[in-house]
Design a protein around this motif. Structure first.
Motif, PDB file in Angstrom:
ATOM      1  N   VAL A   1       0.853  -1.192   0.000  1.00 52.23           N
ATOM      2  CA  VAL A   1       0.000   0.000   0.000  1.00 52.23           C
ATOM      3  C   VAL A   1       0.886   1.239   0.000  1.00 52.23           C
ATOM      4  O   VAL A   1       1.813   1.350   0.802  1.00 52.23           O
ATOM      5  CB  VAL A   1      -0.936   0.004   1.223  1.00 52.23           C
ATOM      6  N   LYS A   2       0.585   2.164  -0.903  1.00 51.54           N
ATOM      7  CA  LYS A   2       1.354   3.407  -1.000  1.00 51.54           C
ATOM      8  C   LYS A   2       0.738   4.479  -0.104  1.00 51.54           C
ATOM      9  O   LYS A   2      -0.472   4.663  -0.066  1.00 51.54           O
ATOM     10  CB  LYS A   2       1.373   3.882  -2.451  1.00 51.54           C
ATOM     11  N   ARG A   3       1.586   5.157   0.658  1.00 52.92           N
ATOM     12  CA  ARG A   3       1.153   6.242   1.524  1.00 52.92           C
ATOM     13  C   ARG A   3       1.927   7.518   1.164  1.00 52.92           C
ATOM     14  O   ARG A   3       3.080   7.473   0.770  1.00 52.92           O
ATOM     15  CB  ARG A   3       1.430   5.903   2.991  1.00 52.92           C
ATOM     16  N   PHE A   4       1.254   8.673   1.328  1.00 51.76           N
ATOM     17  CA  PHE A   4       1.886   9.967   1.156  1.00 51.76           C
ATOM     18  C   PHE A   4       1.678  10.796   2.415  1.00 51.76           C
ATOM     19  O   PHE A   4       0.589  10.805   2.980  1.00 51.76           O
ATOM     20  CB  PHE A   4       1.286  10.718  -0.042  1.00 51.76           C
ATOM     21  N   GLU A   5       2.745  11.511   2.837  1.00 54.42           N
ATOM     22  CA  GLU A   5       2.656  12.425   3.977  1.00 54.42           C
ATOM     23  C   GLU A   5       3.361  13.728   3.626  1.00 54.42           C
ATOM     24  O   GLU A   5       4.287  13.748   2.813  1.00 54.42           O
ATOM     25  CB  GLU A   5       3.304  11.810   5.224  1.00 54.42           C
ATOM     26  N   ILE A   6       2.923  14.823   4.267  1.00 51.56           N
ATOM     27  CA  ILE A   6       3.491  16.136   3.988  1.00 51.56           C
ATOM     28  C   ILE A   6       3.736  16.885   5.287  1.00 51.56           C
ATOM     29  O   ILE A   6       3.021  16.688   6.283  1.00 51.56           O
ATOM     30  CB  ILE A   6       2.545  16.955   3.068  1.00 51.56           C
ATOM     31  N   ILE A   7       4.760  17.739   5.274  1.00 51.46           N
ATOM     32  CA  ILE A   7       5.047  18.600   6.419  1.00 51.46           C
ATOM     33  C   ILE A   7       5.725  19.863   5.891  1.00 51.46           C
ATOM     34  O   ILE A   7       6.478  19.811   4.919  1.00 51.46           O
ATOM     35  CB  ILE A   7       5.950  17.887   7.457  1.00 51.46           C
ATOM     36  N   SER A   8       5.420  21.011   6.501  1.00 54.48           N
ATOM     37  CA  SER A   8       6.126  22.255   6.189  1.00 54.48           C
ATOM     38  C   SER A   8       7.249  22.436   7.201  1.00 54.48           C
ATOM     39  O   SER A   8       7.096  22.068   8.383  1.00 54.48           O
ATOM     40  CB  SER A   8       5.172  23.454   6.258  1.00 54.48           C
ATOM     41  N   LEU A   9       8.385  22.980   6.760  1.00 58.45           N
ATOM     42  CA  LEU A   9       9.483  23.201   7.697  1.00 58.45           C
ATOM     43  C   LEU A   9       9.024  24.146   8.792  1.00 58.45           C
ATOM     44  O   LEU A   9       8.491  25.223   8.515  1.00 58.45           O
ATOM     45  CB  LEU A   9      10.694  23.789   6.972  1.00 58.45           C
ATOM     46  N   GLY A  10       9.203  23.729  10.028  1.00 61.95           N
ATOM     47  CA  GLY A  10       8.729  24.489  11.186  1.00 61.95           C
ATOM     48  C   GLY A  10       7.526  23.871  11.847  1.00 61.95           C
ATOM     49  O   GLY A  10       7.225  24.184  13.003  1.00 61.95           O
ATOM     50  N   GLU A  11       6.811  22.982  11.143  1.00 64.66           N
ATOM     51  CA  GLU A  11       5.656  22.297  11.739  1.00 64.66           C
ATOM     52  C   GLU A  11       6.127  21.138  12.619  1.00 64.66           C
ATOM     53  O   GLU A  11       7.247  20.644  12.486  1.00 64.66           O
ATOM     54  CB  GLU A  11       4.706  21.795  10.654  1.00 64.66           C
ATOM     55  N   ARG A  12       5.213  20.667  13.478  1.00 62.23           N
ATOM     56  CA  ARG A  12       5.569  19.645  14.460  1.00 62.23           C
ATOM     57  C   ARG A  12       5.184  18.227  14.042  1.00 62.23           C
ATOM     58  O   ARG A  12       5.611  17.267  14.671  1.00 62.23           O
ATOM     59  CB  ARG A  12       4.911  19.955  15.808  1.00 62.23           C
ATOM     60  N   SER A  13       4.352  18.077  13.023  1.00 60.00           N
ATOM     61  CA  SER A  13       3.915  16.717  12.670  1.00 60.00           C
ATOM     62  C   SER A  13       3.594  16.628  11.173  1.00 60.00           C
ATOM     63  O   SER A  13       3.278  17.633  10.520  1.00 60.00           O
ATOM     64  CB  SER A  13       2.682  16.308  13.493  1.00 60.00           C
ATOM     65  N   TRP A  14       3.655  15.396  10.661  1.00 55.92           N
ATOM     66  CA  TRP A  14       3.311  15.110   9.279  1.00 55.92           C
ATOM     67  C   TRP A  14       1.792  14.988   9.135  1.00 55.92           C
ATOM     68  O   TRP A  14       1.096  14.591  10.064  1.00 55.92           O
ATOM     69  CB  TRP A  14       3.951  13.797   8.832  1.00 55.92           C
ATOM     70  N   ARG A  15       1.292  15.300   7.937  1.00 52.78           N
ATOM     71  CA  ARG A  15      -0.118  15.124   7.620  1.00 52.78           C
ATOM     72  C   ARG A  15      -0.266  14.086   6.509  1.00 52.78           C
ATOM     73  O   ARG A  15       0.529  14.047   5.583  1.00 52.78           O
ATOM     74  CB  ARG A  15      -0.743  16.446   7.142  1.00 52.78           C
ATOM     75  N   ARG A  16      -1.282  13.248   6.613  1.00 49.14           N
ATOM     76  CA  ARG A  16      -1.542  12.241   5.591  1.00 49.14           C
ATOM     77  C   ARG A  16      -2.199  12.881   4.371  1.00 49.14           C
ATOM     78  O   ARG A  16      -3.085  13.709   4.494  1.00 49.14           O
ATOM     79  CB  ARG A  16      -2.441  11.138   6.165  1.00 49.14           C
ATOM     80  N   LEU A  17      -1.758  12.483   3.190  1.00 49.95           N
ATOM     81  CA  LEU A  17      -2.342  12.933   1.934  1.00 49.95           C
ATOM     82  C   LEU A  17      -3.105  11.785   1.301  1.00 49.95           C
ATOM     83  O   LEU A  17      -2.710  10.622   1.442  1.00 49.95           O
ATOM     84  CB  LEU A  17      -1.248  13.420   0.966  1.00 49.95           C
TER      85      LEU A  17
END
Length: 349
Positions: free
Chosen positions: A152-168
């Protein structure tokens, strides 16, 4: 006058100038000056490479035929260079989600991103890209990984300075694909993904955080071809390499927002070489007439040895660059040195 002189110097000389006096140091640290240096045409594109594992990075100046070694610590030794943007390297492991490190090899600053919240292990592939989102004025990091069980393929994103990844939400059609590289180009990340007998190019728009599948003509791609993405003449170009013939496909978009991207055939060249057990990958365009190749052979001891070679398709000419001190096998990416600082965070080292 000081600005006109300093911003035309090579990045290494600018760093040395910081030690001249406090006035020069403050000037070089000014955010406006850093931005101007990053956008300056006087800062030529370099190449940076790393063996795995390796205790240093190697910065290459092809025009000047110079190399510079940049020492790294134990954490970075086991990580790969996966993507680059504005002089920042995104480094991670192909088989582990953590750590992911954003590193400026010129200033030696780094940010260790927060650990992934995913508990689904083990994984069979992991590709991480970094890009700049002009709409938010932030750097964003996107990871794509495949969970071994069920593929299963998963994608996650985070902006520099944020505290956690978000699921896409991953688009349909790529949930069972393995990635083979990611590049940043004009506000978007592009993944090359292999799924069975077909290859996909997936675009991720950093501003809208949306996925788009890049379209191919019906007669593309060849099942036996290797594919790679490079920039040629300011355009993202797909290199289709069958081992004896190469085709260059230019990325085109249907509108100004970059939606509905597709590839159109640009050039076809006969390489006049049967590479056999050897490998040949396009690294970048050196100019309008020649390309840089990473060529790998098996030596008499059946060990892999790689070289950097200039290829001029119109002249059907190959020439080894003869750069000494390169590791036997390495990952190499195009790189424009920058003084750009990383955002302050508790994980900066």
């Amino acid at each position: 006058m000081l600005f006109e002189i300093l911003h035309k110097l090579p990045i290494e000389s600018i760093l040395t100038c910081r030690a001249v006096c406090k006035t020069w140091k403050d000037h070089i640290r000014d955010p406006w000056f850093i931005e101007e240096v990053g956008n300056s045409c006087h800062q030529s594109m370099r190449l940076i490479l790393k063996s795995l594992p390796g205790s240093h990075l190697t910065l290459l100046d092809i025009e000047g035929c110079r190399t510079r070694q940049i020492p790294i610590d134990e954490m970075l030794e086991v990580l790969q260079i996966m993507c680059t943007c504005d002089g920042l390297l995104c480094m991670a492991s192909a088989l582990n989600l953590d750590p992911v490190v954003i590193y400026n090899p010129i200033t030696r600053e780094r940010v260790i991103l927060p650990s992934s919240s995913s508990s689904e292990q083990p994984i069979s592939s992991h590709e991480v890209g970094i890009g700049f989102d002009p709409s938010s004025n932030k750097y964003k990091v996107v990871r794509a990984y495949t969970i071994s069980e069920g593929r299963v393929k998963r994608f996650e994103i985070i902006s520099l300075g944020e505290r956690s990844w978000r699921r896409l939400n991953a688009p349909e059609g790529i949930v069972d694909c393995d990635g083979s590289g990611v590049v940043f180009y004009k506000d978007a990340l592009y993944w090359t993904m292999n799924g069975g007998h077909s290859t996909l190019i997936v675009q991720f728009n950093l501003s809208h955080e949306t996925f788009h599948m890049v379209s191919f003509p019906d007669y593309f791609p060849s099942d036996h071809a290797s594919l790679g993405l490079i920039e040629v003449g300011g355009c993202l170009t797909l290199v289709e390499n069958t081992g004896s013939v190469i085709k260059l496909w230019r990325l085109t978009t249907a509108n100004a927002t970059g939606d509905n991207p597709y590839f159109s055939l640009l050039d076809t060249y006969d390489m006049h070489v049967n590479w056999g057990r050897s490998s040949c990958e396009f690294v970048c365009a050196l100019n309008q007439e020649s390309y840089l190749l990473q060529v790998g052979f098996r030596n008499s001891r059946d060990r892999r040895q790689e070289y950097l070679t200039r290829y001029s398709p119109e002249e059907i000419q190959y020439s080894n660059l003869g750069i000494h001190g390169l590791p036997p096998s390495f990952k190499i990416v195009c790189f424009k040195p920058s003084l750009r600082p990383l955002p302050a965070a508790s994980s900066v080292a």
